[in-house]
Design a protein around this motif. Structure first.
Motif: not given
Ligand SMILES: *Cc1c(COP(=O)(O)O)cnc(C)c1O
Length: 474
Positions: A106, A161-163, A189, A193, A235, A237, A267, A269, A301, A304
């Motif tokens: 990334r 992380n976002c997860a 995603i 996820f 979102h 994504s 969320d 993303g 995240s 990203k």
């Molecule tokens: C990418 C994404 C995630 C996961 O994010 P990571 O940082 O890869 O764990 C979760 N939710 C959304 C909507 C995303 O776009």
């Protein structure tokens, strides 16, 4: 008549070298120094096993010398060493034009973020120490303060992380209760996820509303009951529904949630901290806008569109943020000191207003077409002048498209200028493979039997290395 007794064939297995003999071989010395005896012994043992299998299958007439077998064993060990070396992380030059390339790690970090890791986090640092009092300090406070102020939120908490951010938020604020979500947002995603699975795993009860393409505010409203904890927006994504679509805006969902006494969680993303609509990224949620629209919590995240280290940021209402921080899972999901310092350095660039110059993701996304074209033409000229008459490929400059990557903005393809290599008798696959296996690895893409180099994701100071790598193949 008596026949001379046949001399028995020597047992071929008796020619196998011992592990100790192999470790004495000249070729082993450098490996022992680099990897230590444990690993080299393992390779030697594997090499002898492979050779034993080969010898048992060999024709009995084959002449087998001890020296020949030992040489083969050393060759096997070399292969095992190469396989192992490739399994270790190594830096690469990303010539794909995919800015947030998930497989290549990334977001590349800013110079200040790299410096902060090397100079601050690599040694002892004030991770949980207050210099003023000499007592225990608050972990992550600087980065949290920065992200809260940049997004206009009351408070923030950061995880790996976002997860993790989404999972922890759901677990801490809605476990055992209903979470209302539009059918159009029950997406996957990348990798594992999947929104319905994440909801189930966090102990929430999924209450889906609307249809895949259209969900109205009234659909959410009707679904809210006694046991509802949350309205969730995810979102989509890397996925888009286009055409006959509808969904309420964040402000409407936030107002409904407030009226009904439930939490509105988004969320988001990707997480843009600044408006990127000028670069075709107007569809990506702007975190400050979500907060301004009244979202109670927003997760996104760090690596990203934000352009920092891997991390998951949660911003929003202070009481909810503190509930999340106090949950036992937070301890398992919080980041390390390297992440905090890199994030601080990245976020400070936004505060200073130097983000488009400093943060590689933003610099690459906003790179003017004319600049890429000028670089590509100069690159192609320099490359051609380095190629012999007998070159095995031709070099052209063509128009093309870059990509955002990282599951962001699937429909956005910034225009770019590419250097295209067309093999003369060699295939594009062959050229691409040799570039990828070179030192340093140069990762390019292939389209229509051409190898394409996109300088959008190549730093100017890397260009001469890429030219040398390509010229070396000719
Ligand atoms: C990418 C994404 C995630 C996961 O994010 P990571 O940082 O890869 O764990 C979760 N939710 C959304 C909507 C995303 O776009």
């Amino acid at each position: 008549m008596t026949e001379a007794p046949k001399r028995p064939m020597p047992n071929p297995l008796s020619q196998l070298p011992s592990i100790d003999e192999l470790l004495q071989a000249d070729a082993a010395a450098a490996m022992l120094a680099e990897f230590g005896s444990g690993r080299v012994k393992t390779w030697a043992r594997l090499a002898v096993e492979r050779l034993r299998a080969e010898l048992m299958n060999a024709e009995p007439t084959e002449a087998i010398s001890k020296a020949g077998v030992a040489a083969k064993a050393v060759e096997h060990i070399g292969q095992l060493r190469d396989e192992f070396s490739r399994s270790l992380l190594s830096g690469v030059i990303n010539a794909t034009g995919v800015v947030i390339h998930t497989n290549l790690g990334r977001a590349p970090l800013s110079e200040n973020a790299k410096k902060a890791i090397a100079e601050t986090a690599a040694g002892y640092c004030t991770l949980e120490y207050d210099i003023a009092t000499g007592k225990r300090g608050t972990r992550g406070r600087g980065a949290e303060e920065l992200i809260a102020s940049l997004t206009g939120a009351e408070a923030a908490v950061i995880v790996n992380n976002c997860a993790a951010a989404a999972f922890l938020t759901l677990t801490a604020t809605a476990a055992g209760r209903e979470v209302v979500i539009s059918r159009g947002e029950l997406v996957e995603i990348g990798g594992d996820f999947r929104v319905p699975d994440v909801l189930a795993r966090s102990g929430c009860i999924l209450k889906e509303v609307g249809t895949t393409n259209r969900t109205k505010l009234a659909d959410y409203e009707k679904a809210i009951g006694e046991n509802t904890a949350m309205l969730l927006r995810v979102h989509p994504s890397n996925y888009r529904i286009i055409g006959f679509t509808a969904s309420p805006g964040n402000a409407e969902l936030a107002a409904l949630a407030r009226e009904k006494g439930v939490v509105f969680f988004e969320d988001a993303g990707s997480g843009a901290l600044v408006d990127l609509s000028e670069y075709g990224l107007g569809d990506e949620p702007l975190i400050s806008r979500s907060v301004g629209d009244g979202a109670d919590l927003v997760a996104f995240s760090g690596d990203k569109l934000l352009g920092g280290p891997q991390s998951g940021l949660i911003v929003g209402r202070r009481d909810l943020v503190e509930t999340i921080r106090r949950h036992p899972l937070y301890r398992a999901l919080r980041p390390d000191k390297l992440t905090y310092v890199a994030l601080e350095a990245t976020l400070v660039a936004y505060e200073r207003g130097t983000h488009f110059e400093e943060i590689p993701v933003l610099r690459m996304l906003s790179m003017p077409e004319a600049e890429i074209e000028r670089r590509a033409r100069a690159f192609a000229d320099e490359l051609r002048s380095n190629l012999p008459e007998s070159r095995t490929f031709d070099v052209e400059v063509i128009r093309g498209e870059s990509a955002i990557g990282g599951g962001s903005a699937p429909g956005v393809h910034p225009e770019t200028t590419l250097i295209a290599l067309t093999g003369r008798g060699t295939s594009a696959e062959d050229i691409e493979r040799r570039l990828r296996r070179g030192t340093p690895p140069v990762i390019a893409r292939i389209a229509e039997d051409q190898v394409l180099i996109d300088l959008r994701t190549v730093r100017p100071e890397q260009e001469s290395v890429v030219i040398d790598s390509i010229a070396g193949l000719a």
